[in-house]
Design a protein around this motif. Structure first.
Motif, PDB file in Angstrom:
ATOM      1  N   ASP A  72      -9.346   3.836 -24.040  1.00 20.80           N
ATOM      2  CA  ASP A  72      -8.852   4.684 -25.433  1.00 20.80           C
ATOM      3  C   ASP A  72     -10.114   4.941 -25.826  1.00 20.80           C
ATOM      4  O   ASP A  72     -10.004   6.211 -26.145  1.00 20.80           O
ATOM      5  CB  ASP A  72      -7.992   3.632 -25.459  1.00 20.80           C
ATOM      6  CG  ASP A  72      -7.490   4.754 -27.456  1.00 20.80           C
ATOM      7  OD1 ASP A  72      -6.375   5.220 -26.696  1.00 20.80           O
ATOM      8  OD2 ASP A  72      -8.257   4.560 -27.954  1.00 20.80           O
ATOM      9  N   ALA A  73     -10.905   4.265 -26.270  1.00 20.02           N
ATOM     10  CA  ALA A  73     -12.251   4.946 -27.127  1.00 20.02           C
ATOM     11  C   ALA A  73     -12.905   5.505 -26.088  1.00 20.02           C
ATOM     12  O   ALA A  73     -13.802   6.869 -26.346  1.00 20.02           O
ATOM     13  CB  ALA A  73     -13.013   2.874 -27.340  1.00 20.02           C
ATOM     14  N   ALA A  74     -13.505   5.193 -24.818  1.00 20.23           N
ATOM     15  CA  ALA A  74     -14.001   6.394 -23.812  1.00 20.23           C
ATOM     16  C   ALA A  74     -13.493   7.957 -24.095  1.00 20.23           C
ATOM     17  O   ALA A  74     -14.194   8.711 -24.401  1.00 20.23           O
ATOM     18  CB  ALA A  74     -13.974   5.791 -22.912  1.00 20.23           C
ATOM     19  N   VAL A  75     -11.741   7.837 -23.544  1.00 17.77           N
ATOM     20  CA  VAL A  75     -11.016   9.018 -23.996  1.00 17.77           C
ATOM     21  C   VAL A  75     -10.759   9.606 -24.631  1.00 17.77           C
ATOM     22  O   VAL A  75     -11.450  11.047 -25.271  1.00 17.77           O
ATOM     23  CB  VAL A  75      -9.957   8.825 -23.727  1.00 17.77           C
ATOM     24  CG1 VAL A  75      -8.713  10.008 -23.793  1.00 17.77           C
ATOM     25  CG2 VAL A  75      -9.503   8.295 -22.177  1.00 17.77           C
ATOM     26  N   VAL A  76     -11.056   9.403 -25.672  1.00 16.49           N
ATOM     27  CA  VAL A  76     -11.658   9.885 -27.360  1.00 16.49           C
ATOM     28  C   VAL A  76     -13.111   9.887 -27.807  1.00 16.49           C
ATOM     29  O   VAL A  76     -12.468  11.400 -28.280  1.00 16.49           O
ATOM     30  CB  VAL A  76     -11.223   8.989 -28.528  1.00 16.49           C
ATOM     31  CG1 VAL A  76     -11.769   9.288 -29.851  1.00 16.49           C
ATOM     32  CG2 VAL A  76      -9.523   8.567 -28.696  1.00 16.49           C
ATOM     33  N   PHE A  77     -13.906   9.543 -27.273  1.00 13.00           N
ATOM     34  CA  PHE A  77     -14.963  10.055 -27.138  1.00 13.00           C
ATOM     35  C   PHE A  77     -15.439  11.701 -25.694  1.00 13.00           C
ATOM     36  O   PHE A  77     -16.286  11.814 -26.882  1.00 13.00           O
ATOM     37  CB  PHE A  77     -16.122   9.209 -26.373  1.00 13.00           C
ATOM     38  CG  PHE A  77     -17.788   8.912 -26.891  1.00 13.00           C
ATOM     39  CD1 PHE A  77     -18.121   8.770 -27.802  1.00 13.00           C
ATOM     40  CD2 PHE A  77     -18.679   9.401 -25.428  1.00 13.00           C
ATOM     41  CE1 PHE A  77     -19.171   9.102 -27.814  1.00 13.00           C
ATOM     42  CE2 PHE A  77     -19.821   9.722 -25.805  1.00 13.00           C
ATOM     43  CZ  PHE A  77     -20.496   9.568 -27.297  1.00 13.00           C
ATOM     44  N   GLY A  78     -14.715  11.465 -25.449  1.00 14.04           N
ATOM     45  CA  GLY A  78     -14.817  12.537 -24.375  1.00 14.04           C
ATOM     46  C   GLY A  78     -16.016  12.272 -23.002  1.00 14.04           C
ATOM     47  O   GLY A  78     -15.893  13.036 -22.497  1.00 14.04           O
ATOM     48  N   ALA A  79     -15.688  10.835 -22.996  1.00 19.08           N
ATOM     49  CA  ALA A  79     -16.640  10.473 -21.770  1.00 19.08           C
ATOM     50  C   ALA A  79     -15.682   9.765 -20.505  1.00 19.08           C
ATOM     51  O   ALA A  79     -16.062  10.060 -19.097  1.00 19.08           O
ATOM     52  CB  ALA A  79     -17.319   9.000 -22.039  1.00 19.08           C
ATOM     53  N   LEU A  80     -13.869   9.690 -20.753  1.00 19.05           N
ATOM     54  CA  LEU A  80     -13.474   9.968 -19.480  1.00 19.05           C
ATOM     55  C   LEU A  80     -12.177  10.276 -19.743  1.00 19.05           C
ATOM     56  O   LEU A  80     -11.405  11.320 -20.930  1.00 19.05           O
ATOM     57  CB  LEU A  80     -12.982   8.404 -20.034  1.00 19.05           C
ATOM     58  CG  LEU A  80     -11.565   7.446 -18.697  1.00 19.05           C
ATOM     59  CD1 LEU A  80     -12.538   7.536 -17.434  1.00 19.05           C
ATOM     60  CD2 LEU A  80     -11.384   6.131 -19.481  1.00 19.05           C
ATOM     61  N   GLY A  81     -11.612  10.860 -18.676  1.00 17.21           N
ATOM     62  CA  GLY A  81     -10.505  12.179 -18.564  1.00 17.21           C
ATOM     63  C   GLY A  81      -9.263  11.005 -19.496  1.00 17.21           C
ATOM     64  O   GLY A  81      -9.032  10.035 -19.061  1.00 17.21           O
ATOM     65  N   GLN A  82      -8.735  12.287 -19.012  1.00 16.74           N
ATOM     66  CA  GLN A  82      -7.013  10.965 -19.636  1.00 16.74           C
ATOM     67  C   GLN A  82      -6.106  10.643 -18.170  1.00 16.74           C
ATOM     68  O   GLN A  82      -6.767  10.557 -17.761  1.00 16.74           O
ATOM     69  CB  GLN A  82      -5.880  12.197 -19.801  1.00 16.74           C
ATOM     70  CG  GLN A  82      -6.186  12.610 -21.803  1.00 16.74           C
ATOM     71  CD  GLN A  82      -6.152  11.952 -22.816  1.00 16.74           C
ATOM     72  OE1 GLN A  82      -5.123  10.475 -22.208  1.00 16.74           O
ATOM     73  NE2 GLN A  82      -6.111  12.483 -23.993  1.00 16.74           N
ATOM     74  N   SER A 138      -7.416   6.560 -30.654  1.00 15.94           N
ATOM     75  CA  SER A 138      -6.985   7.505 -30.617  1.00 15.94           C
ATOM     76  C   SER A 138      -5.803   7.153 -32.059  1.00 15.94           C
ATOM     77  O   SER A 138      -5.384   5.701 -31.896  1.00 15.94           O
ATOM     78  CB  SER A 138      -6.263   7.361 -29.251  1.00 15.94           C
ATOM     79  OG  SER A 138      -4.825   6.892 -28.664  1.00 15.94           O
ATOM     80  N   ASP A 139      -4.941   8.112 -32.199  1.00 13.57           N
ATOM     81  CA  ASP A 139      -3.575   7.269 -33.210  1.00 13.57           C
ATOM     82  C   ASP A 139      -2.731   6.578 -32.742  1.00 13.57           C
ATOM     83  O   ASP A 139      -1.657   5.941 -33.939  1.00 13.57           O
ATOM     84  CB  ASP A 139      -2.982   9.491 -33.723  1.00 13.57           C
ATOM     85  CG  ASP A 139      -4.322   9.535 -34.315  1.00 13.57           C
ATOM     86  OD1 ASP A 139      -5.236   9.229 -34.945  1.00 13.57           O
ATOM     87  OD2 ASP A 139      -3.799  10.776 -34.939  1.00 13.57           O
ATOM     88  N   ALA A 140      -2.656   7.377 -31.633  1.00 13.02           N
ATOM     89  CA  ALA A 140      -1.324   5.875 -30.498  1.00 13.02           C
ATOM     90  C   ALA A 140      -2.022   4.636 -30.338  1.00 13.02           C
ATOM     91  O   ALA A 140      -1.529   3.944 -30.711  1.00 13.02           O
ATOM     92  CB  ALA A 140      -1.280   6.463 -29.027  1.00 13.02           C
ATOM     93  N   GLN A 141      -3.342   4.345 -30.937  1.00 16.21           N
ATOM     94  CA  GLN A 141      -3.416   3.269 -30.425  1.00 16.21           C
ATOM     95  C   GLN A 141      -4.062   2.449 -31.773  1.00 16.21           C
ATOM     96  O   GLN A 141      -3.693   1.548 -32.274  1.00 16.21           O
ATOM     97  CB  GLN A 141      -4.705   3.427 -29.562  1.00 16.21           C
ATOM     98  CG  GLN A 141      -5.437   1.778 -30.042  1.00 16.21           C
ATOM     99  CD  GLN A 141      -4.441   0.564 -29.003  1.00 16.21           C
ATOM    100  OE1 GLN A 141      -4.953   1.021 -28.025  1.00 16.21           O
ATOM    101  NE2 GLN A 141      -3.949  -0.090 -29.244  1.00 16.21           N
TER     102      GLN A 141
END
Length: 247
Positions: A237-247, A91-94
């Motif tokens: 963070d990578a899993a959220v960006v990929f769409g495999a994990l919710g926020q 993510s941009d934040a990371q």
């Protein structure tokens, strides 16, 4: 009186013979002249025809043969990567957090057993066996000696069972997270240097199979190692960006 009568008749006969002779001679001359003219005309026509044929032959001989070419429509289509590039992994934040810490992006430097999101050699061997379009490993370097790496790989669910078996044996903890499983390894050593120690976090969850992978059921594997900071933060963070994990 008889003599005068015959004279005109004789004259008439003579004139007739003369005219007849002239006509015969003229006929012969015409016949000879006509034949010559005809032959001359024929020779002229034949000569022109032969010249035309020879010119055409020479022209054909001088003209190079041009082979027709057709475009190859059978080239295989380019396979699109099923995983993000390093510029889109976090993510941009990371990314901002990396930069504020002083880390530098190294991109994918994985090779020969290092540069992956794990230091476990059995897991590295499995990662190296995944096709390039189905995996990526992204490293950020923190001078002078710290670094972090996150790897993402897509495998058939059956193949992913081997990864889960290794993680279950090597990890310190395993928890269920949003339909997937999260493993933590508190401390691991690099094969490059025994002094290098890091923590690892792995997350595996079902995902849609890419068209290029001949599998019915697939899973995506996120693996992060960090020698200075939290590996779990990077994996999540990578899993959220990929769409495999919710926020």
């Amino acid at each position: 009186m008889r003599a005068h009568t015959l004279a005109p008749a004789s004259l008439l006969v003579g004139l007739a013979l003369i005219l007849s002779g002239c006509q015969s001679v003229q006929g012969v001359l015409d016949s000879l002249g006509g034949s010559d003219a005809t032959e001359t005309a024929d020779q002229g026509e034949n000569g022109a025809s032969d010249s035309t044929d020879e010119a055409a032959s020479e022209s054909d001989a001088d003209t190079p043969l041009v082979e027709e070419t057709t475009e190859d429509d059978t080239a295989p289509p380019t396979v699109q990567a099923a995983v993000p590039g390093c510029s889109a992994l976090y993510s941009d934040a990371q990314v901002v957090a990396f930069e504020e810490e002083g880390r530098q992006p190294e991109g994918d430097i994985s090779q020969d057993g290092y540069g992956y999101g794990t230091t476990n050699q059995d897991l590295i061997a499995l990662l190296e066996g995944v096709r390039n379009d189905l995996r990526v490993s992204c490293t950020w370097y923190l001078p002078p000696e710290f670094s972090s790496t996150t790897s993402v790989a897509i495998l058939g669910t059956e193949q992913m069972g081997g990864v889960e078996d290794i993680l279950s044996a090597a990890s310190n903890s395993q928890t269920t997270l949003d339909g997937g499983s999260l493993w933590k390894i508190e401390s691991s050593s690099s094969n490059i240097s025994g002094e290098y120690t890091a923590n690892e976090t792995h997350f595996i969850t079902p995902t849609e199979c890419p068209e290029s992978l001949a599998e019915t059921n697939c899973s995506v594997w996120f693996a992060s190692t960090n020698s200075s900071g939290s590996s779990e933060e990077l994996t999540r963070d990578a899993a959220v960006v990929f769409g495999a994990l919710g926020q």
